[in-house]
Design a protein around this motif. Structure first.
Motif, PDB file in Angstrom:
ATOM      1  N   UNK A 272     -40.963   1.762   7.582  1.00  0.00           N
ATOM      2  CA  UNK A 272     -40.340   0.438   7.432  1.00  0.00           C
ATOM      3  C   UNK A 272     -41.236  -0.482   6.595  1.00  0.00           C
ATOM      4  N   UNK A 273     -42.545  -0.382   6.830  1.00  0.00           N
ATOM      5  CA  UNK A 273     -43.480  -1.213   6.071  1.00  0.00           C
ATOM      6  C   UNK A 273     -43.405  -0.858   4.580  1.00  0.00           C
ATOM      7  N   UNK A 274     -43.314   0.428   4.300  1.00  0.00           N
ATOM      8  CA  UNK A 274     -43.187   0.835   2.884  1.00  0.00           C
ATOM      9  C   UNK A 274     -41.856   0.332   2.312  1.00  0.00           C
ATOM     10  N   UNK A 275     -40.794   0.422   3.109  1.00  0.00           N
ATOM     11  CA  UNK A 275     -39.491  -0.096   2.653  1.00  0.00           C
ATOM     12  C   UNK A 275     -39.575  -1.599   2.359  1.00  0.00           C
ATOM     13  N   UNK A 276     -40.307  -2.334   3.211  1.00  0.00           N
ATOM     14  CA  UNK A 276     -40.447  -3.780   2.982  1.00  0.00           C
ATOM     15  C   UNK A 276     -41.073  -4.045   1.620  1.00  0.00           C
ATOM     16  N   UNK A 277     -42.133  -3.308   1.339  1.00  0.00           N
ATOM     17  CA  UNK A 277     -42.799  -3.479   0.042  1.00  0.00           C
ATOM     18  C   UNK A 277     -41.889  -3.074  -1.102  1.00  0.00           C
ATOM     19  N   UNK A 278     -41.185  -1.954  -0.940  1.00  0.00           N
ATOM     20  CA  UNK A 278     -40.289  -1.481  -1.994  1.00  0.00           C
ATOM     21  C   UNK A 278     -39.163  -2.484  -2.234  1.00  0.00           C
ATOM     22  N   UNK A 279     -38.664  -3.064  -1.151  1.00  0.00           N
ATOM     23  CA  UNK A 279     -37.601  -4.083  -1.290  1.00  0.00           C
ATOM     24  C   UNK A 279     -38.095  -5.254  -2.117  1.00  0.00           C
ATOM     25  N   UNK A 280     -39.301  -5.708  -1.810  1.00  0.00           N
ATOM     26  CA  UNK A 280     -39.870  -6.826  -2.590  1.00  0.00           C
ATOM     27  C   UNK A 280     -40.047  -6.454  -4.055  1.00  0.00           C
ATOM     28  N   UNK A 281     -40.233  -5.142  -4.301  1.00  0.00           N
ATOM     29  CA  UNK A 281     -40.396  -4.656  -5.691  1.00  0.00           C
ATOM     30  C   UNK A 281     -39.055  -4.378  -6.354  1.00  0.00           C
ATOM     31  N   UNK A 282     -37.949  -4.663  -5.645  1.00  0.00           N
ATOM     32  CA  UNK A 282     -36.655  -4.535  -6.296  1.00  0.00           C
ATOM     33  C   UNK A 282     -35.848  -3.304  -5.924  1.00  0.00           C
ATOM     34  N   UNK A 283     -36.256  -2.602  -4.862  1.00  0.00           N
ATOM     35  CA  UNK A 283     -35.502  -1.425  -4.424  1.00  0.00           C
ATOM     36  C   UNK A 283     -34.489  -1.864  -3.365  1.00  0.00           C
ATOM     37  N   UNK A 284     -33.190  -1.641  -3.599  1.00  0.00           N
ATOM     38  CA  UNK A 284     -32.192  -2.015  -2.593  1.00  0.00           C
ATOM     39  C   UNK A 284     -32.198  -1.018  -1.438  1.00  0.00           C
ATOM     40  N   UNK A 285     -32.841  -1.402  -0.351  1.00  0.00           N
ATOM     41  CA  UNK A 285     -32.972  -0.506   0.808  1.00  0.00           C
ATOM     42  C   UNK A 285     -32.000  -0.932   1.900  1.00  0.00           C
ATOM     43  N   UNK A 286     -31.231   0.018   2.395  1.00  0.00           N
ATOM     44  CA  UNK A 286     -30.329  -0.249   3.517  1.00  0.00           C
ATOM     45  C   UNK A 286     -30.718   0.699   4.649  1.00  0.00           C
ATOM     46  N   UNK A 287     -30.870   0.135   5.854  1.00  0.00           N
ATOM     47  CA  UNK A 287     -31.213   0.977   7.001  1.00  0.00           C
ATOM     48  C   UNK A 287     -29.958   1.192   7.830  1.00  0.00           C
ATOM     49  N   UNK A 288     -29.627   2.454   8.057  1.00  0.00           N
ATOM     50  CA  UNK A 288     -28.490   2.780   8.928  1.00  0.00           C
ATOM     51  C   UNK A 288     -29.070   3.298  10.244  1.00  0.00           C
ATOM     52  N   UNK A 289     -29.221   2.348  11.182  1.00  0.00           N
ATOM     53  CA  UNK A 289     -29.750   2.691  12.500  1.00  0.00           C
ATOM     54  C   UNK A 289     -28.544   3.041  13.370  1.00  0.00           C
ATOM     55  N   UNK A 290     -28.341   4.322  13.610  1.00  0.00           N
ATOM     56  CA  UNK A 290     -27.093   4.760  14.257  1.00  0.00           C
ATOM     57  C   UNK A 290     -26.861   4.099  15.609  1.00  0.00           C
ATOM     58  N   UNK A 291     -27.869   4.013  16.496  1.00  0.00           N
ATOM     59  CA  UNK A 291     -27.609   3.335  17.776  1.00  0.00           C
ATOM     60  C   UNK A 291     -27.176   1.882  17.584  1.00  0.00           C
ATOM     61  N   UNK A 292     -27.745   1.195  16.580  1.00  0.00           N
ATOM     62  CA  UNK A 292     -27.317  -0.187  16.322  1.00  0.00           C
ATOM     63  C   UNK A 292     -25.865  -0.249  15.884  1.00  0.00           C
ATOM     64  N   UNK A 293     -25.358   0.873  15.311  1.00  0.00           N
ATOM     65  CA  UNK A 293     -23.944   0.943  14.928  1.00  0.00           C
ATOM     66  C   UNK A 293     -23.092   1.467  16.085  1.00  0.00           C
ATOM     67  N   UNK A 294     -23.719   1.613  17.247  1.00  0.00           N
ATOM     68  CA  UNK A 294     -22.980   2.077  18.417  1.00  0.00           C
ATOM     69  C   UNK A 294     -22.868   3.593  18.511  1.00  0.00           C
ATOM     70  N   UNK A 295     -23.602   4.289  17.645  1.00  0.00           N
ATOM     71  CA  UNK A 295     -23.563   5.759  17.679  1.00  0.00           C
ATOM     72  C   UNK A 295     -24.824   6.251  18.380  1.00  0.00           C
ATOM     73  N   UNK A 296     -24.657   6.658  19.622  1.00  0.00           N
ATOM     74  CA  UNK A 296     -25.796   6.966  20.489  1.00  0.00           C
ATOM     75  C   UNK A 296     -26.056   8.463  20.537  1.00  0.00           C
ATOM     76  N   UNK A 297     -27.308   8.824  20.829  1.00  0.00           N
ATOM     77  CA  UNK A 297     -27.641  10.181  21.247  1.00  0.00           C
ATOM     78  C   UNK A 297     -28.026  11.149  20.143  1.00  0.00           C
ATOM     79  N   UNK A 298     -28.051  10.695  18.873  1.00  0.00           N
ATOM     80  CA  UNK A 298     -28.438  11.647  17.822  1.00  0.00           C
ATOM     81  C   UNK A 298     -29.941  11.882  17.805  1.00  0.00           C
ATOM     82  N   UNK A 299     -30.324  13.110  17.496  1.00  0.00           N
ATOM     83  CA  UNK A 299     -31.727  13.503  17.407  1.00  0.00           C
ATOM     84  C   UNK A 299     -32.164  13.473  15.946  1.00  0.00           C
TER      85      UNK A 299
END
Lengths: 337, 337
Positions: A272-299
């Protein structure tokens, strides 16, 4: 969904394989050997001196007859091969053909040293012993559940994390695709991935775990050949500040229960820290956190879990939202040019 | 011919992969290990104690939408993987898809220990060092030409046997598919091949070199699962008198220049002797000696040589002449039953 799709035939303009990368290495001064290579066979003289290849990579590919996107390159994780993306251990469709059916030209590699890529027993890169994960180790390290003593389905079911999506009754079948690995070959792997990008790019990389780390490193070296990166639980980010990746969209996907694992909170925080830096450098980063989307239990092995088609649809939605430029339609001739 | 066929799309009812065979092995009492598996990575504790799989086999498959024959099982030779049967090193169609286009359900394995099948570094079966053939060794042992000092195209061309059919300009590309092998795993391999026959048979085996030896041994153990054997330069015959194979048609194919090789006259004579006994026991054996048919210059690797489609046609003619019974059409459901 998967069942419906499987009833439609898969129509390919071409499918096959090729190798990329690798370099010739010379061995001199080693003593001659003689080996019987078959039961009661004729002894075969083997001279270890001569030329062998180091660092080559196997690539299988399939080009849909009606293509509707740029190439997707599937890069598997550590201890695994391209089999990760094919049929799931319980016999359902994997992402490799799922995306072909949706019109994506697909390329599925075995990383350097794994699977059909082979390795070089006499080379210093392979001097350390190869590691083979046990069932018990895989079950916890791949974040399917708590420590288990044995691999019985009852034991696995009792130890599995809540709402487990992995088909536990075929965990033993899954273990058949776990292969030996070394920890000394990253440099060879990144070189071969760059050779692949040079051959079939610009392309989108779909990478898992260790493959995700390789994806960011290869993209840093070949940004002009990368249209996007789908990083499924990447083992780490890139090795630069990410500025070279400016404008290249990144989707990072995470499953459930990172908080219950010994390593994943650290891995995720660092990435995540690397993504933060990359975002500031102009990389469009999107995080798909499955539990946050209501999709539970994936490994960690979510591409082969029961809801793998649902996750594939989320990836495809993201891909269709990007402005992915198709420079040329992939054909047999462009693959083998 | 190949070019014309490639212009037609390949229409598959299903394609994917699975694993067969293998058994669980327990390791106890080994010391704990810790490894950094990525550059600057979080150290991963590795406990070598636990359950691993030994002797499993990877199988990829493709089922033509319009099937017109029983399954063909492709079993590669020593030092090689299923990549042998895919795209040739010079980018032409290999037999795996050639036969799919003609309506044959095709199954392409990586033998135990090779490719995506993986291997078991700590198991006694793998205690001996793995062997990796050099370019020079492969060039002579695969009977492409006389001994060479280096792999330059000029050297290879000068040493190649007359009317050489191998695309010498990509011999270095071919070497990328040569993988390490052991000489201690025949028993594991035959067990896994029997498991494959049990799963998808009755079937026709198309086997090369070491794979040919495995084909006869597996057929001796599972004759009811074998409809025919196409043995491409088999390394040897079976281990019995062949009586169990009575009624199972065998086509043995040989390339050119056996007389110029140190080992092949012995291998051929010994296999011919086994064929003689098997014929007397009721096995219909047909020998396709390519030079006797006026087809000159093929090496041991004839499935990837310039005239590979011409040889495939001869095989298909032979297959169509046999009374191959299709007990059930192959579908996704029968493969994953």
């Amino acid at each position: 969904m998967t069942i419906r799709m499987n009833r439609q035939p898969l129509v390919l303009s071409d499918t096959g394989s090729f190798f990329v990368g690798g370099r010739m290495v010379e061995t001199v001064g080693a003593p001659l050997e003689e080996h019987v290579l078959a039961r009661n066979g004729v002894p075969v003289p083997i001279n270890p001196n001569g030329t062998t290849v180091l660092g080559q990579m196997y690539v299988q590919y399939a080009l849909p007859e009606t293509a509707s996107g740029p190439p997707l390159l599937f890069w598997h994780g550590g201890s695994l091969t391209g089999a990760s993306w094919e049929t799931t251990p319980d016999g359902r469709e994997g992402w490799y053909t799922w995306f072909q059916r949706r019109g994506w030209p697909c390329f599925n590699v075995d990383a350097v040293e794994r699977g059909r890529s082979g390795w070089a027993p006499r080379d210093p890169y392979f001097a350390a012993p190869a590691l083979l994960r046990t069932l018990q180790d895989s079950f916890t390290q791949f974040r399917i559940g708590r420590a288990v003593q044995d691999g019985s389905v009852a034991s696995l079911a009792a130890a599995a994390y809540p709402e487990c999506r992995f088909p536990l009754d075929v965990f033993g079948t899954f273990m058949r695709q776990v292969v030996p690995r070394w920890s000394s070959t990253d440099e060879l792997a990144v070189d071969a991935y760059c050779a692949l990008l040079d051959r079939v790019g610009p392309a989108v990389i779909v990478a898992h775990s260790q493959g995700g780390a390789f994806a960011f490193r290869a993209a840093e070296r070949r940004p002009e050949m990368v249209l996007g990166i789908v990083a499924v639980e990447p083992a780490q980010g890139g090795v630069t500040d990410g500025a070279a990746l400016a404008g290249i969209p990144v989707l990072a996907i995470y499953g459930d229960h990172l908080d219950l694992d010994a390593r994943w909170p650290t891995i995720r925080a660092r990435t995540d820290k690397w993504f933060d830096g990359a975002s500031r450098a102009g990389v469009p980063v999107e995080i798909l956190d499955l539990p946050q989307r209501g999709i539970r239990g994936n490994s960690h092995m979510l591409m082969m879990e029961r809801n793998n088609a649902e996750i594939a649809e989320l990836i495809e939605e993201w891909l269709r939202r990007q402005s992915l430029e198709v420079s040329q339609p992939m054909t047999k001739d462009t693959v083998h040019a």
